[in-house]
Enzyme design. Structure first.
Site, PDB file in Angstrom:
ATOM      1  CG  ASN A  73      -1.718  -1.186   1.212  1.00  0.00           C
ATOM      2  OD1 ASN A  73      -2.722  -1.812   0.381  1.00  0.00           O
ATOM      3  ND2 ASN A  73      -1.821  -1.992   2.357  1.00  0.00           N
ATOM      4  CG  HIS A 159     -10.272  -2.180   7.253  1.00  0.00           C
ATOM      5  ND1 HIS A 159      -9.925  -2.802   8.295  1.00  0.00           N
ATOM      6  CD2 HIS A 159      -9.836  -3.143   6.361  1.00  0.00           C
ATOM      7  CE1 HIS A 159      -9.298  -2.658   8.134  1.00  0.00           C
ATOM      8  NE2 HIS A 159      -8.444  -3.452   7.283  1.00  0.00           N
ATOM      9  CD  GLU A 202     -13.385   1.068   3.868  1.00  0.00           C
ATOM     10  OE1 GLU A 202     -12.625   0.760   3.337  1.00  0.00           O
ATOM     11  OE2 GLU A 202     -13.043   0.081   4.518  1.00  0.00           O
ATOM     12  CB  SER A 206      -8.999  -1.799   1.566  1.00  0.00           C
ATOM     13  OG  SER A 206     -10.418  -2.432   2.608  1.00  0.00           O
ATOM     14  CG  ASP A 231     -11.086   3.989   7.055  1.00  0.00           C
ATOM     15  OD1 ASP A 231     -10.106   4.124   6.690  1.00  0.00           O
ATOM     16  OD2 ASP A 231     -11.097   2.302   7.794  1.00  0.00           O
ATOM     17  CG  HIS A 234      -6.394   2.189   1.034  1.00  0.00           C
ATOM     18  ND1 HIS A 234      -5.531   1.178   1.133  1.00  0.00           N
ATOM     19  CD2 HIS A 234      -7.291   1.066   2.245  1.00  0.00           C
ATOM     20  CE1 HIS A 234      -5.850   0.099   1.326  1.00  0.00           C
ATOM     21  NE2 HIS A 234      -6.803   0.061   2.151  1.00  0.00           N
ATOM     22  CE  LYS A 261      -3.605  -0.083   5.066  1.00  0.00           C
ATOM     23  NZ  LYS A 261      -4.861   0.126   5.595  1.00  0.00           N
TER      24      LYS A 261
HETATM   25  C1  LIG Z   1      -5.848  -1.005   6.711  1.00  0.00           C
HETATM   26  C2  LIG Z   1      -7.003  -0.230   6.745  1.00  0.00           C
HETATM   27  C3  LIG Z   1      -7.248   0.007   8.224  1.00  0.00           C
HETATM   28  C4  LIG Z   1      -6.380   0.158   8.811  1.00  0.00           C
HETATM   29  O1  LIG Z   1      -5.410   0.330   9.369  1.00  0.00           O
HETATM   30  P1  LIG Z   1      -3.105   0.161   9.866  1.00  0.00           P
HETATM   31  O2  LIG Z   1      -3.119   1.282  10.370  1.00  0.00           O
HETATM   32  O3  LIG Z   1      -2.565  -0.544   9.351  1.00  0.00           O
HETATM   33  O4  LIG Z   1      -4.102  -0.464  11.349  1.00  0.00           O
HETATM   34  C5  LIG Z   1      -8.355   0.497   8.454  1.00  0.00           C
HETATM   35  N1  LIG Z   1      -9.081   1.237   7.721  1.00  0.00           N
HETATM   36  C6  LIG Z   1      -8.692   0.599   7.126  1.00  0.00           C
HETATM   37  C7  LIG Z   1      -9.762   0.789   5.409  1.00  0.00           C
HETATM   38  C8  LIG Z   1      -7.768  -0.003   5.564  1.00  0.00           C
HETATM   39  O5  LIG Z   1      -7.557  -0.363   4.563  1.00  0.00           O
END
Ligand SMILES: *Cc1c(COP(=O)(O)O)cnc(C)c1O
Length: 415
Positions: A73, A159, A202, A206, A231, A234, A261
């Site tokens: 990522n 997620h 989101e 993801s 969220d 990404h 990421k």
């Molecule tokens: C990767 C991800 C997370 C978790 O984040 P980390 O910092 O890896 O713990 C949370 N939400 C989404 C949508 C993700 O893709």
């Protein structure tokens, strides 16, 4: 004698007596572990950790071979950027290797204020609050916002951390069809009588790489007086003004995102009002009871936030490369669904075919990990490709050529 005693206890009305009956015959407290692993093995769903070593921005050495990496990522290649590494080292030198306590005790080292302020400027919010990881932020913040008297509306493809956070909150959770804001509206109309309403989604999904219609989402949340939690894991570093996500400047109550990421570091944030920040500092156990991020990590976050707004050229290249991969795969008959980001799902369907394709790619020098249920829906196993600005044109062509030559291409195993 023992037999008789067991029989007597068996017919007892007392549940407790039954529970503590000594088990003479079966003594295997790990039976459930063995059964689960055996089932995973049989259904091609056993997951395994593989040790590897990063080589430059877009390659890894794995089992002695160098592979082109199409599943990290690290969209901008920032995890290897000299400024992030240098700042991490400087912060370690100046502040030590650990934060020594939670934020509220004595862990709010001076760099936190600077990072939270800069982040809020970039996200166009009043303030922001740093969390230790994206997963931890989601499982900590959601239960702080919602309780048994609350209604949570959650996108079907949210997620796992968002799903777990919603479950932990004990709120009534109602799932709306993926990206279907009409469905969200209808559910908000039919579920009334809750003291609090929280919509969780989101901005970039993801596993599918598609986006939410943020303006419409904001309007709906306003119409129904629901809190909005988005969220941006990404999207951060990748999309929106200054590459800082799709919620920038929009009325999103809590814009959560990660530094793990596109930012090439680790940790997470929530961009919000001062009121919500004060509330979380007082009511969110995940910030109250966990040691603050270590200075090294904060150093690389601060460098990433310095660099990201100026990385328009890298983002342009990233999106052009993604479009090239999508259109080349489409020409070969592979659909990447509604992806419009560097996350490009190649949905194969059956787990076994997906693993075969992943194995094939690896023999062609490409790391493209198979993603299977429960991470994705049943029957939608896939290779989740991620493009990075660090990939060269040759890297992209090598990827497309590997798909083109897959022997399974004409014998099913694709949609
Ligand atoms: C990767 C991800 C997370 C978790 O984040 P980390 O910092 O890896 O713990 C949370 N939400 C989404 C949508 C993700 O893709």
């Amino acid at each position: 004698m023992a037999d008789t005693a067991a029989r007597v206890q068996d017919t007892s009305q007392n549940d407790n007596a039954r529970k503590i009956r000594p088990q003479k015959t079966v003594r295997n407290k790990l039976a459930f572990v063995e059964a689960e692993l055996a089932e995973r093995e049989q259904t091609f769903r056993k997951r395994q950790l593989r040790s590897l070593e990063p080589i430059g921005g877009a390659r890894v050495r794995i089992d002695g071979r160098v592979l082109l990496n199409f599943c990290s990522n690290d969209y901008l290649g920032l995890s290897k950027h000299p400024l992030l590494r240098q700042r991490a080292a400087e912060f370690a030198e100046r502040f030590g290797s650990g934060a020594t306590a939670s934020r509220l005790i004595c862990g709010t080292f001076s760099f936190f204020d600077a990072i939270e302020k800069r982040l809020a400027e970039l996200k166009k919010t009043e303030t922001s609050l740093i969390f230790n990881s994206g997963y931890q932020a989601n499982v900590a913040i959601i239960p702080a916002l919602a309780g048994p008297d609350s209604l949570i509306l959650s996108d079907r493809l949210n997620h796992n951390s968002l799903i777990q956070g919603a479950r932990l909150s004990k709120a009534k959770v109602v799932v709306f069809d993926h990206g279907d804001l009409d469905h969200l509206c209808r559910l908000l109309q039919t579920h009334s009588g809750y003291r609090r309403k929280l919509v969780i989604t989101e901005s970039v999904f993801s596993m599918d790489g598609d986006r939410t219609d943020m303006d419409r989402l904001v309007a709906i949340a306003e119409q129904f007086d629901a809190l909005l939690f988005v969220d941006e894991a990404h999207a951060t570093g990748v999309l929106g003004p200054n590459g800082m996500g799709l919620t920038c400047g929009k009325k999103v109550d809590l814009a959560m995102g990660t530094f793990s990421k596109g930012c090439g570091s680790f940790g997470a944030y929530v961009a919000c009002s001062q009121k919500i920040k004060d509330y979380l500092i007082n009511k969110c156990p995940g910030i109250i009871y966990s040691t603050a991020l270590p200075p090294t990590v904060a150093g690389s976050i601060s460098a990433a936030l310095e660099l990201i707004p100026g990385m328009e050229a890298e983002r342009k290249r990233l999106h052009e490369s993604s479009e090239f991969v999508r259109s080349s795969l489409a020409a070969l008959g592979w659909s990447s669904g509604s992806s419009s980001t560097p996350i490009i799902p190649v949905v194969v369907g059956p787990d076994r075919d997906t693993l075969e394709l992943s194995g094939w790619l690896e023999r062609q020098g490409i790391l493209g990990t198979a993603i299977r249920p429960p991470t994705v829906e049943e029957g939608k196993s896939r290779i989740r490709l991620t493009v990075s600005a660090a990939h060269s044109g040759d890297d992209l062509r090598q990827l497309v050529s590997a798909f083109e030559q897959w022997p399974g291409r004409n014998t099913g195993g694709r949609i």
